[in-house]
Design an enzyme around this catalytic site. Structure first.
Site, PDB file in Angstrom:
ATOM      1  N   ASN A  81       0.830  -1.213   0.000  1.00 36.44           N
ATOM      2  CA  ASN A  81       0.000   0.000   0.000  1.00 36.44           C
ATOM      3  C   ASN A  81       0.870   1.271   0.000  1.00 36.44           C
ATOM      4  OD1 ASN A  81      -2.375   1.713   0.214  1.00 36.44           O
ATOM      5  ND2 ASN A  81      -3.408  -0.123   0.940  1.00 36.44           N
ATOM      6  N   ARG A  82       0.250   2.394   0.265  1.00 33.53           N
ATOM      7  CA  ARG A  82       0.932   3.676   0.042  1.00 33.53           C
ATOM      8  C   ARG A  82       1.566   4.254   1.300  1.00 33.53           C
ATOM      9  NH1 ARG A  82      -3.031   3.280  -3.693  1.00 33.53           N
ATOM     10  NH2 ARG A  82      -2.541   4.049  -5.777  1.00 33.53           N
ATOM     11  N   HIS A 107       3.445  -0.159  -2.653  1.00 36.37           N
ATOM     12  CA  HIS A 107       3.794  -1.584  -2.708  1.00 36.37           C
ATOM     13  C   HIS A 107       5.297  -1.861  -2.774  1.00 36.37           C
ATOM     14  CE1 HIS A 107      -0.391  -2.312  -2.932  1.00 36.37           C
ATOM     15  NE2 HIS A 107      -0.581  -2.277  -4.228  1.00 36.37           N
ATOM     16  N   HIS A 176      -1.624  -9.909  -3.569  1.00 38.48           N
ATOM     17  CA  HIS A 176      -2.373  -8.994  -4.425  1.00 38.48           C
ATOM     18  C   HIS A 176      -3.129  -9.737  -5.543  1.00 38.48           C
ATOM     19  CE1 HIS A 176      -3.325  -5.250  -6.399  1.00 38.48           C
ATOM     20  NE2 HIS A 176      -2.661  -4.567  -5.495  1.00 38.48           N
ATOM     21  N   SER A 177      -3.754 -10.869  -5.207  1.00 41.80           N
ATOM     22  CA  SER A 177      -4.535 -11.579  -6.231  1.00 41.80           C
ATOM     23  C   SER A 177      -5.791 -10.805  -6.602  1.00 41.80           C
ATOM     24  CB  SER A 177      -4.950 -12.950  -5.703  1.00 41.80           C
ATOM     25  OG  SER A 177      -3.828 -13.800  -5.664  1.00 41.80           O
ATOM     26  N   TYR A 178      -6.105 -10.838  -7.898  1.00 44.46           N
ATOM     27  CA  TYR A 178      -7.359 -10.276  -8.416  1.00 44.46           C
ATOM     28  C   TYR A 178      -8.279 -11.466  -8.691  1.00 44.46           C
ATOM     29  CZ  TYR A 178      -4.911  -5.866  -9.629  1.00 44.46           C
ATOM     30  OH  TYR A 178      -4.198  -4.690  -9.613  1.00 44.46           O
ATOM     31  N   ASP A 243     -11.308   1.516  -3.449  1.00 41.95           N
ATOM     32  CA  ASP A 243      -9.859   1.378  -3.326  1.00 41.95           C
ATOM     33  C   ASP A 243      -9.516   1.907  -1.937  1.00 41.95           C
ATOM     34  OD1 ASP A 243      -7.193   0.998  -3.720  1.00 41.95           O
ATOM     35  OD2 ASP A 243      -7.006   2.296  -5.481  1.00 41.95           O
ATOM     36  N   GLN A 279      -7.508  -3.927   2.256  1.00 42.68           N
ATOM     37  CA  GLN A 279      -7.722  -2.984   1.158  1.00 42.68           C
ATOM     38  C   GLN A 279      -8.658  -3.680   0.174  1.00 42.68           C
ATOM     39  OE1 GLN A 279      -6.232   0.105   1.022  1.00 42.68           O
ATOM     40  NE2 GLN A 279      -6.708   0.783  -1.043  1.00 42.68           N
ATOM     41  N   GLU A 307      -6.933  -7.271  -0.022  1.00 40.76           N
ATOM     42  CA  GLU A 307      -5.544  -7.298   0.428  1.00 40.76           C
ATOM     43  C   GLU A 307      -5.525  -7.122   1.940  1.00 40.76           C
ATOM     44  OE1 GLU A 307      -3.523  -4.252  -2.080  1.00 40.76           O
ATOM     45  OE2 GLU A 307      -5.381  -4.395  -3.181  1.00 40.76           O
TER      46      GLU A 307
HETATM   47  C1  BGC Z   1      -4.019  -0.162  -4.735  1.00 39.94           C
HETATM   48  C2  BGC Z   1      -4.472   0.511  -5.998  1.00 39.94           C
HETATM   49  C3  BGC Z   1      -3.475   0.204  -7.086  1.00 39.94           C
HETATM   50  C4  BGC Z   1      -3.398  -1.287  -7.244  1.00 39.94           C
HETATM   51  C5  BGC Z   1      -2.456  -1.748  -8.312  1.00 39.94           C
HETATM   52  C6  BGC Z   1      -3.924  -1.618  -4.991  1.00 39.94           C
HETATM   53  O1  BGC Z   1      -3.447  -2.278  -3.856  1.00 39.94           O
HETATM   54  O2  BGC Z   1      -4.876   0.102  -3.659  1.00 39.94           O
HETATM   55  O3  BGC Z   1      -4.587   1.906  -5.811  1.00 39.94           O
HETATM   56  O4  BGC Z   1      -3.843   0.801  -8.299  1.00 39.94           O
HETATM   57  O5  BGC Z   1      -3.003  -1.849  -6.028  1.00 39.94           O
HETATM   58  O6  BGC Z   1      -1.305  -1.041  -8.346  1.00 39.94           O
END
Ligand code: BGC
Length: 342
Positions: A81-82, A107, A176-178, A243, A279, A307
Site C-alpha cells: 500500500n501507500r 507496494h 495482491h490476487s485479483y 480502493d 484494502q 488485500e
Molecule cells: C491499490 C491501488 C493500485 C493497485 C495496483 C492496490 O493495492 O490500492 O490503488 O492501483 O493496487 O497497483
C-alpha cells in the site's frame, strides 16, 4: 490429500535465473504458484455443479509477469500500500523511499517483493518461499529475512508471512490476487455479492492516502456489513469503485474479514486473517490493455482484490496500528482463503 508438483515456468533475461511453477492440488482446488514474486498464477475452484474455473487474473507466460502490470497475484512488500510522499521518520532518522506512484511510494517501491526471485522449498502440502531483503532496499532500513508459506487444505489456501529485521523497519506484507468468481476473463464483477466485516474505514485524499480520520461505515457506501450486489451498490451510491482500507478487528487472532458470493456459479470466497485491515480494490485502474490467460482482456472492474494488511501509511500515523518491526521481534501474519459453493 495434497500433491505438489514442480516445473520450470520461464527464464529471466540476462541469465538471472529460472522461474519455477509449483502446482498444488487438493480434492477441491488447484493452485499454481510462481517463485517470481511468490505469485498465485492460477486458482481453479469448482462451481456448484463441480465444474472448475480459474478464478484469478494472470498471464500465460513469464513475459506477462515481467511487463509493467498491476501486481497480479503477487506478494507485495516490504510495505504494501501507500506511504505518503515516500517518507517517514523512525527513531529520529528520516527515510526517503522510491516514489513509484506520484507523489507516493506504493507496494514497496520500484522493485518491490513482487519483482524478485524467491527461494522455494517444497512442503508436503504447499511451498515456502524465502528471501533476504538487503539493508537499504528501495530505501528501507535494515536487512529483512522473509518467509511466505502457502499451504493447501481441502478448499482452503492458507498464506503465512513471517519476517525478522536487523534494524527497526516498517513491514506490511499481503497478497495482491485479483479474483473473479465467475471465472477469470469474465467482463466484470458487478454480479458478485460482497460482505466486509468492518464498522470503520479510512477515507482518502486525492492521492489515495488516508486523511487520518477513522470513519464509521454506518450510512455510507462503505457499509458492507450485510451483503451487497456490487454493480447495483456502486450505482446506488454513484461511486466509481472501491480502493479503500476497511478497518477490521485489531486482535491478532484469526478473525472473519470478508465473504464474496457469485450467485451464478455458486462460488464463495471467505477471507479470514490475523491482520487489522483489508484494502478492498475493485480493479478501478484495469483498462483492458493487458493480454491475460486464455485470451482474456481485463477491463475496469473485471477483478477484485482483498488485500489483508496493516492500514495504509500507518508509518506516518501514530494512531493507526503499528507497522514497525524491531530486531528480536517476529512479524507473523496469516490469511485464509476459503472456497466453497452456496
Ligand atoms: C491499490 C491501488 C493500485 C493497485 C495496483 C492496490 O493495492 O490500492 O490503488 O492501483 O493496487 O497497483
Amino acid at each position: 490429500m495434497v500433491s505438489v508438483t514442480r516445473a520450470a515456468f520461464g527464464e529471466l533475461p540476462s541469465g538471472l535465473g529460472t522461474v519455477e511453477r509449483f502446482r498444488l492440488r487438493s480434492e477441491q482446488l488447484r493452485v499454481d504458484l510462481l517463485s517470481w514474486g511468490c505469485a498465485v498464477a492460477a486458482l481453479e475452484a469448482p462451481d456448484r455443479r463441480g465444474s472448475a474455473a480459474d478464478v484469478v487474473l494472470g498471464f500465460a507466460g513469464l513475459e506477462g509477469y515481467l511487463q509493467k502490470q498491476p501486481y497480479f497475484g503477487a506478494v507485495v512488500g516490504r510495505v504494501a500500500n501507500r506511504i505518503a510522499k515516500g517518507t517517514f521518520t523512525l527513531d529520529g532518522k528520516e527515510y526517503r523511499l522510491a516514489i513509484n506512484r506520484e507523489p507516493n511510494s506504493l507496494h514497496g517501491g520500484l522493485r518491490g517483493f513482487d519483482k524478485v526471485l524467491w527461494t522455494p522449498q517444497v512442503l508436503p502440502n504447499g511451498v515456502q518461499f524465502s528471501r533476504v531483503s538487503p539493508d537499504g532496499e528501495e530505501g528501507y532500513p535494515g536487512e529483512l529475512k522473509v518467509w511466505v508459506t502457502y499451504t493447501l487444505d481441502g478448499g482452503e489456501l492458507v498464506i503465512n508471512y513471517r519476517a525478522q529485521a536487523s534494524q527497526a523497519t516498517p513491514v506490511n506484507l499481503t497478497n495482491h490476487s485479483y479474483f473473479n468468481l465467475a471465472g477469470q476473463g469474465s467482463p466484470n464483477i458487478y454480479d458478485h455479492e460482497v460482505t466486509i466485516q468492518a464498522d470503520e474505514f479510512l477515507p482518502v485524499d486525492e492521492t489515495l492516502i488516508p486523511t487520518g480520520v477513522i470513519a464509521p461505515v454506518q450510512g455510507t457506501a462503505f457499509d458492507l456489513r450485510k451483503p451487497v450486489e456490487l454493480g447495483k451498490h456502486l450505482q446506488e451510491f454513484g461511486i466509481d469503485g472501491f480502493d479503500h482500507n476497511f478497518c477490521l478487528q485489531r486482535s491478532k487472532d484469526r478473525h472473519f474479514c470478508a465473504r464474496v458470493h457469485h450467485a451464478g456459479s455458486g462460488r464463495v470466497l471467505e477471507v479470514y486473517t490475523t491482520q487489522p485491515g483489508v484494502q478492498f480494490y475493485t480493479g478501478n485502474f484495469l483498462d483492458g490493455t493487458l493480454k491475460g490467460k486464455d485470451g482474456a482482456v481485463y477491463p475496469k472492474h473485471s477483478g477484485f482484490c482483498l488485500e489483508t494488511q496493516n492500514w495504509p501509511n500507518a508509518v506516518n500515523e501514530p494512531h493507526f496500528p503499528s507497522v514497525l518491526l524491531r530486531p528480536g521481534e517476529e512479524y507473523n501474519h496469516t490469511t485464509w482463503l476459503v472456497f466453497s459453493v452456496a
